[in-house]
Design an enzyme around this catalytic site. Structure first.
Site, PDB file in Angstrom:
ATOM      1  N   LYS A  69      50.715  99.169 -94.254  1.00 17.98           N
ATOM      2  CA  LYS A  69      50.514  97.966 -93.436  1.00 17.98           C
ATOM      3  C   LYS A  69      49.943  96.788 -94.229  1.00 17.98           C
ATOM      4  CE  LYS A  69      49.985 100.380 -89.025  1.00 17.98           C
ATOM      5  NZ  LYS A  69      49.187 100.535 -87.808  1.00 17.98           N
ATOM      6  N   ASP A 105      49.471  96.135 -82.761  1.00 11.07           N
ATOM      7  CA  ASP A 105      48.596  97.262 -82.396  1.00 11.07           C
ATOM      8  C   ASP A 105      47.560  96.865 -81.334  1.00 11.07           C
ATOM      9  OD1 ASP A 105      49.773  99.177 -84.031  1.00 11.07           O
ATOM     10  OD2 ASP A 105      48.540  98.638 -85.762  1.00 11.07           O
TER      11      ASP A 105
END
Ligand code: ATR
Length: 279
Positions: A69, A105
């Protein structure tokens, strides 16, 4: 030609994302494919380039999971404010050589809390456990929901204090509560309405040194890990909290990515039910 998408990670074998996105695509009638790609630890950028270059239809986007990420964040040629705040990107969109990076997220967590669990963060006293990547990714979206307070508690107190200070200074955080950072020892005698476990302790089966008193009456305890009953879930359940695991967040972050790519918001309830059936 069919638009192509993929999720990159290492490991990637157990990823639920291909199943989730194919259910979304079927439900909304979108012509797209979605595959899981195992990238070498040092080969993330090469794997993304190869995916874009090869294949029958145009590559439109990708999800990115552990451990890439931060690399996806650097690869993106432009990023949303929530991706900037998270310091990590889990959703890439490809458009004529430009690569946009977003992080869904936190939005996924907030949506799961509000829409699936009936737990609106607004006005709640929130305790966020952990100060690593998973915690960082959800702080801004939680703050934007105007909680009464947001306390970040971490085993290494200094990391929590630093993270809280960083977000307290963020211009976007001028609304709502300023976060506070502490060690687990600083939680004695304090109560919260929503306790979110963003540590990786559940993965190793480690027990967090939490005083039972942190779980206020009618508290919701949220474990970001899914697919197993972690010690945190057992602790919280024993203290009378309503317990949820991170499967809803997984589905909702995927739905947010799907919306970014396709402009259609899939219904998540039936997909979540299908995954729960399998669990
Ligand atoms: P992630 O991306 O999953 O957040 P990370 O960045 O490595 O992973 O962060 C892991 C988090 O879980 C950290 O907050 C870590 O605490 P420290 O900063 O003190 O290392 C926390 N963590 C991991 N194992 C833990 C344990 N056994 N007890 C308490 N906290 C733990």
């Amino acid at each position: 030609m069919t638009d192509r998408y993929a999720v990159f990670g290492n490991p990637i074998g157990h990823s639920q994302s291909p199943r989730i996105h194919s259910l979304f695509a079927a439900q909304t009638g979108q012509d797209m494919s979605y595959q899981a790609i195992l990238a070498e630890k040092e080969g993330f950028v090469a794997a993304v380039s190869a995916f874009i270059a090869a294949g029958k239809g145009p590559a439109r986007g990708a999800n990115v999971t552990v451990p890439f990420k931060a690399e996806a964040f650097r690869l993106a040629t432009r990023r949303t404010p929530r991706a900037e705040a998270a310091g990590a990107v889990n959703t890439l969109s490809f458009d004529n050589g430009a690569i946009s990076g977003d992080n869904t997220d936190g939005a996924g967590l907030v949506r799961d809390l509000k829409h699936n669990l009936g737990c609106d963060p607004a006005g709640r006293r929130i305790l966020l456990l952990g100060a690593g990547g998973a915690a960082r990714g959800v702080i801004l979206p939680l703050l934007l929901e105007n909680p009464a307070e947001l306390v970040i508690a971490n085993r290494t107190e200094e990391t929590a204090a630093r993270l809280a200070l960083e977000f307290a200074r963020l211009p976007g955080c001028a609304v709502g509560a300023k976060p506070d950072g502490t060690g687990f020892g600083g939680l004695a005698g304090r109560q919260f309405d929503l306790v979110i476990n963003a540590t990786s302790a559940g993965l190793s089966g480690a027990v967090l040194p939490l005083p039972t008193s942190v779980f206020a009456p009618r508290c919701v305890a949220y474990e970001m890990v899914y697919g197993r009953a972690t010690p945190f879930m057992q602790q919280a359940g024993a203290a009378g909290a309503r317990v949820a695991d991170g499967l809803g967040m997984l589905v909702e972050q995927a739905a947010e990515a799907f919306f970014i790519w396709r402009g259609v918001r899939p219904h998540t309830a039936q997909v979540l039910a299908a995954l729960n059936e399998r669990a």
